[in-house]
Design a protein around this motif. Structure first.
Motif, PDB file in Angstrom:
ATOM      1  N   PHE A  56      18.076  66.889  69.756  1.00 25.00           N
ATOM      2  CA  PHE A  56      17.869  67.201  68.343  1.00 25.00           C
ATOM      3  C   PHE A  56      17.122  66.068  67.652  1.00 25.00           C
ATOM      4  O   PHE A  56      16.198  66.302  66.858  1.00 25.00           O
ATOM      5  N   TYR A  57      17.501  64.833  67.944  1.00 26.68           N
ATOM      6  CA  TYR A  57      16.825  63.681  67.335  1.00 26.68           C
ATOM      7  C   TYR A  57      15.359  63.628  67.766  1.00 26.68           C
ATOM      8  O   TYR A  57      14.465  63.343  66.958  1.00 26.68           O
ATOM      9  N   LYS A  58      15.102  63.909  69.033  1.00 25.23           N
ATOM     10  CA  LYS A  58      13.716  63.894  69.512  1.00 25.23           C
ATOM     11  C   LYS A  58      12.903  65.007  68.870  1.00 25.23           C
ATOM     12  O   LYS A  58      11.706  64.840  68.602  1.00 25.23           O
ATOM     13  N   PHE A  59      13.560  66.152  68.610  1.00 29.16           N
ATOM     14  CA  PHE A  59      12.872  67.250  67.922  1.00 29.16           C
ATOM     15  C   PHE A  59      12.464  66.827  66.511  1.00 29.16           C
ATOM     16  O   PHE A  59      11.332  67.081  66.070  1.00 29.16           O
ATOM     17  N   ILE A  60      13.380  66.164  65.793  1.00 26.79           N
ATOM     18  CA  ILE A  60      13.072  65.678  64.448  1.00 26.79           C
ATOM     19  C   ILE A  60      11.926  64.664  64.505  1.00 26.79           C
ATOM     20  O   ILE A  60      11.038  64.657  63.647  1.00 26.79           O
ATOM     21  N   SER A  61      11.932  63.811  65.526  1.00 27.37           N
ATOM     22  CA  SER A  61      10.877  62.811  65.672  1.00 27.37           C
ATOM     23  C   SER A  61       9.521  63.458  65.869  1.00 27.37           C
ATOM     24  O   SER A  61       8.504  62.999  65.330  1.00 27.37           O
ATOM     25  N   LYS A  62       9.470  64.544  66.635  1.00 29.50           N
ATOM     26  CA  LYS A  62       8.216  65.233  66.893  1.00 29.50           C
ATOM     27  C   LYS A  62       7.682  65.950  65.656  1.00 29.50           C
ATOM     28  O   LYS A  62       6.479  66.185  65.540  1.00 29.50           O
ATOM     29  N   VAL A  63       8.566  66.336  64.740  1.00 23.60           N
ATOM     30  CA  VAL A  63       8.107  66.965  63.506  1.00 23.60           C
ATOM     31  C   VAL A  63       7.247  65.996  62.713  1.00 23.60           C
ATOM     32  O   VAL A  63       6.205  66.358  62.158  1.00 23.60           O
ATOM     33  N   GLU A  64       7.674  64.740  62.661  1.00 26.56           N
ATOM     34  CA  GLU A  64       6.938  63.715  61.926  1.00 26.56           C
ATOM     35  C   GLU A  64       5.727  63.224  62.710  1.00 26.56           C
ATOM     36  O   GLU A  64       4.661  62.990  62.159  1.00 26.56           O
ATOM     37  N   SER A 139      11.310  54.580  58.738  1.00 29.21           N
ATOM     38  CA  SER A 139      10.031  54.820  59.391  1.00 29.21           C
ATOM     39  C   SER A 139       9.296  56.070  58.938  1.00 29.21           C
ATOM     40  O   SER A 139       8.135  56.249  59.276  1.00 29.21           O
ATOM     41  N   THR A 140       9.941  56.928  58.192  1.00 26.66           N
ATOM     42  CA  THR A 140       9.288  58.178  57.833  1.00 26.66           C
ATOM     43  C   THR A 140       9.613  58.568  56.401  1.00 26.66           C
ATOM     44  O   THR A 140      10.670  58.212  55.863  1.00 26.66           O
ATOM     45  N   THR A 141       8.685  59.273  55.791  1.00 24.14           N
ATOM     46  CA  THR A 141       8.897  59.807  54.439  1.00 24.14           C
ATOM     47  C   THR A 141       9.265  61.287  54.504  1.00 24.14           C
ATOM     48  O   THR A 141       9.176  61.979  53.492  1.00 24.14           O
ATOM     49  N   LEU A 142       9.663  61.757  55.671  1.00 22.52           N
ATOM     50  CA  LEU A 142       9.972  63.175  55.840  1.00 22.52           C
ATOM     51  C   LEU A 142      11.057  63.659  54.881  1.00 22.52           C
ATOM     52  O   LEU A 142      10.899  64.718  54.261  1.00 22.52           O
ATOM     53  N   PRO A 143      12.189  62.929  54.701  1.00 19.14           N
ATOM     54  CA  PRO A 143      13.188  63.397  53.736  1.00 19.14           C
ATOM     55  C   PRO A 143      12.641  63.506  52.321  1.00 19.14           C
ATOM     56  O   PRO A 143      12.957  64.444  51.587  1.00 19.14           O
ATOM     57  N   LEU A 144      11.801  62.536  51.923  1.00 20.59           N
ATOM     58  CA  LEU A 144      11.211  62.575  50.587  1.00 20.59           C
ATOM     59  C   LEU A 144      10.221  63.723  50.455  1.00 20.59           C
ATOM     60  O   LEU A 144      10.139  64.374  49.406  1.00 20.59           O
ATOM     61  N   LYS A 145       9.472  63.989  51.519  1.00 17.28           N
ATOM     62  CA  LYS A 145       8.552  65.123  51.497  1.00 17.28           C
ATOM     63  C   LYS A 145       9.323  66.432  51.388  1.00 17.28           C
ATOM     64  O   LYS A 145       8.865  67.380  50.728  1.00 17.28           O
ATOM     65  N   LEU A 146      10.486  66.473  52.032  1.00 16.08           N
ATOM     66  CA  LEU A 146      11.319  67.668  51.951  1.00 16.08           C
ATOM     67  C   LEU A 146      11.818  67.878  50.525  1.00 16.08           C
ATOM     68  O   LEU A 146      11.805  69.005  50.008  1.00 16.08           O
ATOM     69  N   LEU A 193      13.843  69.331  39.405  1.00 22.54           N
ATOM     70  CA  LEU A 193      13.474  69.298  40.823  1.00 22.54           C
ATOM     71  C   LEU A 193      12.026  68.874  41.009  1.00 22.54           C
ATOM     72  O   LEU A 193      11.690  68.153  41.953  1.00 22.54           O
ATOM     73  N   LEU A 194      11.147  69.323  40.111  1.00 25.62           N
ATOM     74  CA  LEU A 194       9.747  68.921  40.197  1.00 25.62           C
ATOM     75  C   LEU A 194       9.613  67.414  39.979  1.00 25.62           C
ATOM     76  O   LEU A 194       8.858  66.735  40.694  1.00 25.62           O
ATOM     77  N   CYS A 195      10.343  66.885  39.002  1.00 28.33           N
ATOM     78  CA  CYS A 195      10.304  65.441  38.742  1.00 28.33           C
ATOM     79  C   CYS A 195      10.850  64.654  39.933  1.00 28.33           C
ATOM     80  O   CYS A 195      10.321  63.589  40.282  1.00 28.33           O
ATOM     81  N   LEU A 196      11.906  65.172  40.556  1.00 28.64           N
ATOM     82  CA  LEU A 196      12.442  64.508  41.745  1.00 28.64           C
ATOM     83  C   LEU A 196      11.409  64.481  42.869  1.00 28.64           C
ATOM     84  O   LEU A 196      11.305  63.496  43.613  1.00 28.64           O
ATOM     85  N   GLY A 197      10.654  65.568  42.994  1.00 32.43           N
ATOM     86  CA  GLY A 197       9.612  65.608  44.007  1.00 32.43           C
ATOM     87  C   GLY A 197       8.529  64.578  43.750  1.00 32.43           C
ATOM     88  O   GLY A 197       8.048  63.908  44.675  1.00 32.43           O
ATOM     89  N   ILE A 198       8.144  64.403  42.483  1.00 30.64           N
ATOM     90  CA  ILE A 198       7.128  63.415  42.134  1.00 30.64           C
ATOM     91  C   ILE A 198       7.644  62.001  42.378  1.00 30.64           C
ATOM     92  O   ILE A 198       6.936  61.143  42.931  1.00 30.64           O
ATOM     93  N   ILE A 199       8.884  61.749  41.971  1.00 28.47           N
ATOM     94  CA  ILE A 199       9.495  60.439  42.217  1.00 28.47           C
ATOM     95  C   ILE A 199       9.574  60.167  43.723  1.00 28.47           C
ATOM     96  O   ILE A 199       9.332  59.050  44.190  1.00 28.47           O
ATOM     97  N   GLY A 200       9.912  61.208  44.488  1.00 30.49           N
ATOM     98  CA  GLY A 200       9.975  61.061  45.943  1.00 30.49           C
ATOM     99  C   GLY A 200       8.645  60.659  46.542  1.00 30.49           C
ATOM    100  O   GLY A 200       8.586  59.863  47.485  1.00 30.49           O
ATOM    101  N   GLU A 201       7.558  61.180  45.986  1.00 23.63           N
ATOM    102  CA  GLU A 201       6.225  60.827  46.479  1.00 23.63           C
ATOM    103  C   GLU A 201       5.949  59.341  46.246  1.00 23.63           C
ATOM    104  O   GLU A 201       5.438  58.640  47.122  1.00 23.63           O
ATOM    105  N   TYR A 202       6.307  58.850  45.061  1.00 17.48           N
ATOM    106  CA  TYR A 202       6.118  57.429  44.775  1.00 17.48           C
ATOM    107  C   TYR A 202       7.002  56.565  45.678  1.00 17.48           C
ATOM    108  O   TYR A 202       6.571  55.530  46.195  1.00 17.48           O
TER     109      TYR A 202
END
Length: 224
Positions: A56-64, A139-146, A193-202
């Motif tokens: 499962f961890y390797k699958f998550i790694s491959k997504v990024e 190492s990844t911004t995947l949670p923030l992108k989510l 939620l939109l503001c949280l998404g923008i903050i997440g990008e920063y």
């Protein structure tokens, strides 16, 4: 930091890996154009639950990163790659992730793994969980992108539902107060939620700057 050779080997101290296989991965690295060779188990001697969580961890790694999801502590690396890795001084230091920042020339070599000679693993399930989440956060911004994707999606849906109830109020004359409450709640939720998404990008950009993740790397250069 103290290695001086052209090739560097890392190996665990629990005899799960056979020292005689060092020559095998060394020769593969020396004769190939790869920057790192991982010794991967031909026979996995782990519990079913541990194998599933690792997959499962390797699958998550491959997504990024499509080149992720491969790795072990038994590996051979070239000196120039090691020099890039040791330049990082972050408190959370995960070699396999840093390798992915600097090369896609990753190879694997199938070897037999033994049962660990230690009485108990130094990495239990809880420690592995916190290590994995720590590496992902570093190492990844995947949670923030989510979060950003959810924020944009929910704000759009909230706006459309709010517009639906607004026009329903005009056409069908809904009970007083009902439409205003629905529209206000949905619009406010979508905006948050939109503001949280923008903050997440920063935050994602700040994270990558703090981690010193390179935008690119130069493997070879030529001068006349």
């Amino acid at each position: 930091h103290n290695c001086s050779g052209r090739y560097i080997i890392t190996i665990d101290d629990d005899f799960e890996h056979e020292p005689k296989d060092i020559l095998k991965i060394y020769n593969q690295l020396k004769e190939s154009n790869g920057d790192v060779v991982y010794a991967m188990p031909a026979n996995i001697k782990k519990s079913f639950f541990r194998r599933m969580t690792a997959r499962f961890y390797k699958f998550i790694s491959k997504v990024e990163n499509p080149h992720g999801g491969v790795g072990s502590s038994f590996r051979a690396l070239k000196k120039d790659l090691v020099q890039k890795i040791i330049a990082h001084q972050n408190h959370l230091f995960f070699i396999d992730e840093l390798i992915l920042w600097y090369t896609i020339n990753i190879q694997v070599c199938s070897v037999n793994f033994n049962v660990s000679q230690k009485d108990a693993s130094g990495y239990g399930y809880s420690k592995l969980f916190f290590l994995s989440t720590g590496v992902l956060m570093m190492s990844t911004t995947l949670p923030l992108k989510l979060v950003k994707a959810i924020g944009v999606s929910m704000s759009t849906v909230s706006f459309l539902i709010g517009a639906f109830y607004f026009f329903k109020k005009i056409i069908f004359k809904s009970p007083a107060g009902y439409t205003s409450i629905i529209v206000s709640v949905l619009f406010s939720t979508g905006l948050i939620l939109l503001c949280l998404g923008i903050i997440g990008e920063y935050l994602g950009n700040v994270l990558m700057m703090q981690s010193n993740k390179p935008a690119f790397y130069v493997k070879e250069s030529y001068t006349r």
